[in-house]
Design a protein around this motif. Structure first.
Motif, PDB file in Angstrom:
ATOM      1  N   LYS A 131      12.406   5.904 -25.916  1.00 17.54           N
ATOM      2  CA  LYS A 131      11.682   6.603 -24.853  1.00 17.54           C
ATOM      3  C   LYS A 131      10.484   5.788 -24.378  1.00 17.54           C
ATOM      4  CE  LYS A 131      10.758  10.056 -22.134  1.00 17.54           C
ATOM      5  NZ  LYS A 131      11.622  10.340 -20.965  1.00 17.54           N
ATOM      6  N   THR A 132       9.725   5.214 -25.311  1.00 18.48           N
ATOM      7  CA  THR A 132       8.559   4.426 -24.896  1.00 18.48           C
ATOM      8  C   THR A 132       8.999   3.189 -24.112  1.00 18.48           C
ATOM      9  OG1 THR A 132       8.497   3.248 -27.026  1.00 18.48           O
ATOM     10  CG2 THR A 132       7.124   5.214 -26.812  1.00 18.48           C
ATOM     11  N   CYS A 133      10.117   2.598 -24.506  1.00 19.98           N
ATOM     12  CA  CYS A 133      10.643   1.429 -23.791  1.00 19.98           C
ATOM     13  C   CYS A 133      11.014   1.814 -22.359  1.00 19.98           C
ATOM     14  CB  CYS A 133      11.848   0.873 -24.530  1.00 19.98           C
ATOM     15  SG  CYS A 133      12.586  -0.592 -23.753  1.00 19.98           S
ATOM     16  N   GLU A 134      11.649   2.969 -22.221  1.00 27.72           N
ATOM     17  CA  GLU A 134      12.049   3.460 -20.898  1.00 27.72           C
ATOM     18  C   GLU A 134      10.826   3.719 -20.012  1.00 27.72           C
ATOM     19  OE1 GLU A 134      13.839   7.622 -19.078  1.00 27.72           O
ATOM     20  OE2 GLU A 134      14.393   7.032 -21.118  1.00 27.72           O
ATOM     21  N   LEU A 135       9.807   4.336 -20.580  1.00 25.75           N
ATOM     22  CA  LEU A 135       8.598   4.644 -19.815  1.00 25.75           C
ATOM     23  C   LEU A 135       7.866   3.378 -19.397  1.00 25.75           C
ATOM     24  CD1 LEU A 135       7.213   7.649 -21.900  1.00 25.75           C
ATOM     25  CD2 LEU A 135       8.180   7.761 -19.595  1.00 25.75           C
ATOM     26  N   LEU A 136       7.750   2.436 -20.325  1.00 23.19           N
ATOM     27  CA  LEU A 136       7.017   1.206 -20.029  1.00 23.19           C
ATOM     28  C   LEU A 136       7.748   0.334 -19.003  1.00 23.19           C
ATOM     29  CD1 LEU A 136       5.753   0.275 -23.603  1.00 23.19           C
ATOM     30  CD2 LEU A 136       4.372   1.067 -21.671  1.00 23.19           C
ATOM     31  N   ALA A 137       9.057   0.426 -18.960  1.00 30.16           N
ATOM     32  CA  ALA A 137       9.835  -0.382 -18.007  1.00 30.16           C
ATOM     33  C   ALA A 137       9.511  -0.008 -16.568  1.00 30.16           C
ATOM     34  CB  ALA A 137      11.326  -0.210 -18.273  1.00 30.16           C
ATOM     35  N   ALA A 138       9.070   1.227 -16.369  1.00 28.91           N
ATOM     36  CA  ALA A 138       8.763   1.701 -15.018  1.00 28.91           C
ATOM     37  C   ALA A 138       7.275   1.602 -14.692  1.00 28.91           C
ATOM     38  CB  ALA A 138       9.232   3.146 -14.853  1.00 28.91           C
ATOM     39  N   ALA A 139       6.473   1.105 -15.638  1.00 25.57           N
ATOM     40  CA  ALA A 139       5.027   0.983 -15.435  1.00 25.57           C
ATOM     41  C   ALA A 139       4.660  -0.493 -15.295  1.00 25.57           C
ATOM     42  CB  ALA A 139       4.290   1.599 -16.620  1.00 25.57           C
ATOM     43  N   HIS A 140       3.954  -0.823 -14.231  1.00 23.95           N
ATOM     44  CA  HIS A 140       3.719  -2.236 -13.923  1.00 23.95           C
ATOM     45  C   HIS A 140       2.254  -2.664 -13.987  1.00 23.95           C
ATOM     46  CE1 HIS A 140       7.922  -2.284 -12.868  1.00 23.95           C
ATOM     47  NE2 HIS A 140       7.730  -1.348 -11.955  1.00 23.95           N
ATOM     48  N   THR A 141       1.385  -1.769 -14.366  1.00 25.43           N
ATOM     49  CA  THR A 141      -0.022  -2.129 -14.582  1.00 25.43           C
ATOM     50  C   THR A 141      -0.466  -1.541 -15.915  1.00 25.43           C
ATOM     51  OG1 THR A 141      -0.947  -0.121 -13.558  1.00 25.43           O
ATOM     52  CG2 THR A 141      -0.438  -1.998 -12.094  1.00 25.43           C
ATOM     53  N   ASP A 142      -1.559  -2.063 -16.448  1.00 21.19           N
ATOM     54  CA  ASP A 142      -2.059  -1.540 -17.713  1.00 21.19           C
ATOM     55  C   ASP A 142      -2.419  -0.060 -17.597  1.00 21.19           C
ATOM     56  OD1 ASP A 142      -1.730  -3.874 -19.094  1.00 21.19           O
ATOM     57  OD2 ASP A 142      -3.809  -4.534 -18.907  1.00 21.19           O
ATOM     58  N   MET A 150      -0.141   1.642 -28.468  1.00 21.33           N
ATOM     59  CA  MET A 150       0.507   1.510 -27.160  1.00 21.33           C
ATOM     60  C   MET A 150       0.925   0.069 -26.899  1.00 21.33           C
ATOM     61  SD  MET A 150      -1.831   3.966 -24.728  1.00 21.33           S
ATOM     62  CE  MET A 150      -1.668   5.758 -24.790  1.00 21.33           C
ATOM     63  N   LYS A 151       0.063  -0.882 -27.244  1.00 19.14           N
ATOM     64  CA  LYS A 151       0.394  -2.297 -27.067  1.00 19.14           C
ATOM     65  C   LYS A 151       1.637  -2.668 -27.877  1.00 19.14           C
ATOM     66  CE  LYS A 151      -2.272  -4.754 -24.334  1.00 19.14           C
ATOM     67  NZ  LYS A 151      -1.687  -5.599 -23.252  1.00 19.14           N
ATOM     68  N   TRP A 152       1.725  -2.144 -29.080  1.00 25.09           N
ATOM     69  CA  TRP A 152       2.847  -2.464 -29.957  1.00 25.09           C
ATOM     70  C   TRP A 152       4.168  -1.980 -29.366  1.00 25.09           C
ATOM     71  CZ3 TRP A 152       3.795  -5.827 -33.472  1.00 25.09           C
ATOM     72  CH2 TRP A 152       4.845  -5.660 -34.386  1.00 25.09           C
ATOM     73  N   GLN A 153       4.122  -0.918 -28.572  1.00 29.96           N
ATOM     74  CA  GLN A 153       5.352  -0.369 -27.990  1.00 29.96           C
ATOM     75  C   GLN A 153       6.021  -1.330 -27.023  1.00 29.96           C
ATOM     76  OE1 GLN A 153       6.307   2.518 -29.538  1.00 29.96           O
ATOM     77  NE2 GLN A 153       4.364   1.965 -30.537  1.00 29.96           N
ATOM     78  N   SER A 154       5.288  -2.335 -26.549  1.00 33.16           N
ATOM     79  CA  SER A 154       5.879  -3.311 -25.627  1.00 33.16           C
ATOM     80  C   SER A 154       6.880  -4.222 -26.320  1.00 33.16           C
ATOM     81  CB  SER A 154       4.789  -4.164 -24.983  1.00 33.16           C
ATOM     82  OG  SER A 154       4.201  -5.032 -25.940  1.00 33.16           O
ATOM     83  N   GLY A 155       6.765  -4.325 -27.649  1.00 30.39           N
ATOM     84  CA  GLY A 155       7.680  -5.175 -28.394  1.00 30.39           C
ATOM     85  C   GLY A 155       7.394  -6.652 -28.285  1.00 30.39           C
ATOM     86  N   VAL A 156       6.166  -6.999 -27.877  1.00 29.63           N
ATOM     87  CA  VAL A 156       5.784  -8.399 -27.732  1.00 29.63           C
ATOM     88  C   VAL A 156       4.370  -8.579 -28.275  1.00 29.63           C
ATOM     89  CG1 VAL A 156       5.463 -10.339 -26.157  1.00 29.63           C
ATOM     90  CG2 VAL A 156       7.191  -8.602 -25.655  1.00 29.63           C
ATOM     91  N   THR A 157       4.162  -9.589 -29.117  1.00 30.30           N
ATOM     92  CA  THR A 157       2.833  -9.859 -29.651  1.00 30.30           C
ATOM     93  C   THR A 157       2.012 -10.681 -28.664  1.00 30.30           C
ATOM     94  OG1 THR A 157       3.383 -11.959 -30.720  1.00 30.30           O
ATOM     95  CG2 THR A 157       3.857  -9.942 -31.964  1.00 30.30           C
ATOM     96  N   GLU A 158       0.759 -10.918 -29.011  1.00 23.17           N
ATOM     97  CA  GLU A 158      -0.116 -11.713 -28.138  1.00 23.17           C
ATOM     98  C   GLU A 158       0.366 -13.151 -27.978  1.00 23.17           C
ATOM     99  OE1 GLU A 158      -4.308  -9.353 -29.125  1.00 23.17           O
ATOM    100  OE2 GLU A 158      -4.022 -11.422 -29.796  1.00 23.17           O
ATOM    101  N   THR A 159       1.124 -13.638 -28.939  1.00 22.37           N
ATOM    102  CA  THR A 159       1.637 -15.009 -28.865  1.00 22.37           C
ATOM    103  C   THR A 159       2.981 -15.085 -28.132  1.00 22.37           C
ATOM    104  OG1 THR A 159       2.750 -14.807 -31.013  1.00 22.37           O
ATOM    105  CG2 THR A 159       0.477 -15.624 -31.003  1.00 22.37           C
ATOM    106  N   GLY A 160       3.471 -13.934 -27.687  1.00 20.81           N
ATOM    107  CA  GLY A 160       4.732 -13.906 -26.966  1.00 20.81           C
ATOM    108  C   GLY A 160       5.947 -13.677 -27.831  1.00 20.81           C
ATOM    109  N   GLU A 161       5.736 -13.461 -29.127  1.00 19.15           N
ATOM    110  CA  GLU A 161       6.861 -13.216 -30.033  1.00 19.15           C
ATOM    111  C   GLU A 161       7.444 -11.822 -29.782  1.00 19.15           C
ATOM    112  OE1 GLU A 161       7.876 -12.703 -34.813  1.00 19.15           O
ATOM    113  OE2 GLU A 161       5.823 -13.121 -34.138  1.00 19.15           O
ATOM    114  N   LYS A 162       8.746 -11.741 -29.655  1.00 13.86           N
ATOM    115  CA  LYS A 162       9.399 -10.449 -29.481  1.00 13.86           C
ATOM    116  C   LYS A 162       9.628  -9.810 -30.850  1.00 13.86           C
ATOM    117  CE  LYS A 162      11.720 -11.475 -25.113  1.00 13.86           C
ATOM    118  NZ  LYS A 162      13.022 -11.510 -24.387  1.00 13.86           N
ATOM    119  N   VAL A 163       9.305  -8.525 -30.952  1.00  9.64           N
ATOM    120  CA  VAL A 163       9.427  -7.808 -32.215  1.00  9.64           C
ATOM    121  C   VAL A 163      10.201  -6.519 -31.993  1.00  9.64           C
ATOM    122  CG1 VAL A 163       7.299  -8.758 -33.169  1.00  9.64           C
ATOM    123  CG2 VAL A 163       7.220  -6.640 -31.843  1.00  9.64           C
TER     124      VAL A 163
END
Length: 238
Positions: free
Chosen positions: A178-189, A156-169
């Motif tokens: 679809k996961t990008c669309e869903l996460l864009a509307a979710a604002h808390t963990d 699930m963390k990987w679906q954000s497209g950002v690593t812990e160091t802030g690198e975009k992947v």
């Protein structure tokens, strides 16, 4: 020079209409039923491979052998295997402790240069067989799933497209849009876990609706956010 690895596994169901070559003399495992072997491979080899790929990639490890060199990740894999092992019905000829030892040696093999991001590809297609099926069985048996839940949360963390160091992947997955669309509307963990659990193409509805599963994955996701992947893995393994 062509590099290779010492690890091999070839299992054939001994169900031939007539004579067959002497496969056994070549190191092939012949069996009356291939399903238990396949299940062991999916939940031990593949399950650990996926989990460590997401944890490693999120925390910045480029290769699997680098990730398993971290004591916390190595201990986490053992904890994951402890959970998965309880869901298996080992067939004759499969020595689980020896198999686990061989798998760890394979993961540690630096000559393979196995990229975590490569293994992380197509995760939505892999999670059901590698982690979710075993988690469902453990929950049905009244057992906990902290290690399996952390592997799912790392996906699930990987679906954000950002690593812990802030690198975009780039999230290379058939459901990435679809996961990008869903996460864009979710604002808390908690909301991020909830919306991703709604993906019926990944999570069987009965499992997603199980409060124990949702709670375990949410707890693991929060640990990843608050502690980072390495520490989250250490906490599960201790």
């Amino acid at each position: 020079m062509v590099k290779a690895e010492p690890f091999t596994q070839w299992v054939i169901e001994d169900w031939f209409a007539g004579e067959r070559p002497d496969f056994a003399s070549l190191g092939v495992q012949l069996t009356d039923a291939v399903e238990p072997w396949e299940e062991a491979k999916l939940r031990l080899l593949n399950g650990a491979h996926s989990a460590i790929a997401y944890l490693g990639a999120v925390s910045g490890y480029k290769y699997v052998h680098e990730a398993v060199a971290a004591p916390a990740f190595r201990a986490y894999i053992e904890a994951l295997w402890d959970e998965a092992e309880t869901t298996l019905n080992p067939p004759p000829g499969l020595d689980i402790p020896s198999y686990r030892e061989a798998l760890m040696a394979r993961f540690s093999n630096a000559t393979l240069m196995h990229r975590t991001r490569q293994i992380a590809m197509d995760g939505s297609q892999k999670l059901p067989q590698r982690l979710l099926a075993g988690a469902a069985e453990r929950l049905a048996a009244g057992q906990g799933i902290p290690a399996m839940a952390l592997g799912v949360a790392a996906w699930m963390k990987w679906q954000s497209g950002v690593t812990e160091t802030g690198e975009k992947v780039v999230v290379d997955d058939p459901l990435a849009g679809k996961t990008c669309e869903l996460l864009a509307a979710a604002h808390t963990d908690q909301a991020r876990v909830s919306v991703l659990l709604s993906l019926s193409a990944v999570f069987p509805p009965a499992l997603a609706a199980d409060d124990r599963f949702a709670a375990a994955v949410t707890s693991a996701y929060l640990s990843l956010s608050q502690n980072g992947a390495v520490e989250a893995a250490r906490l599960v393994a201790e």
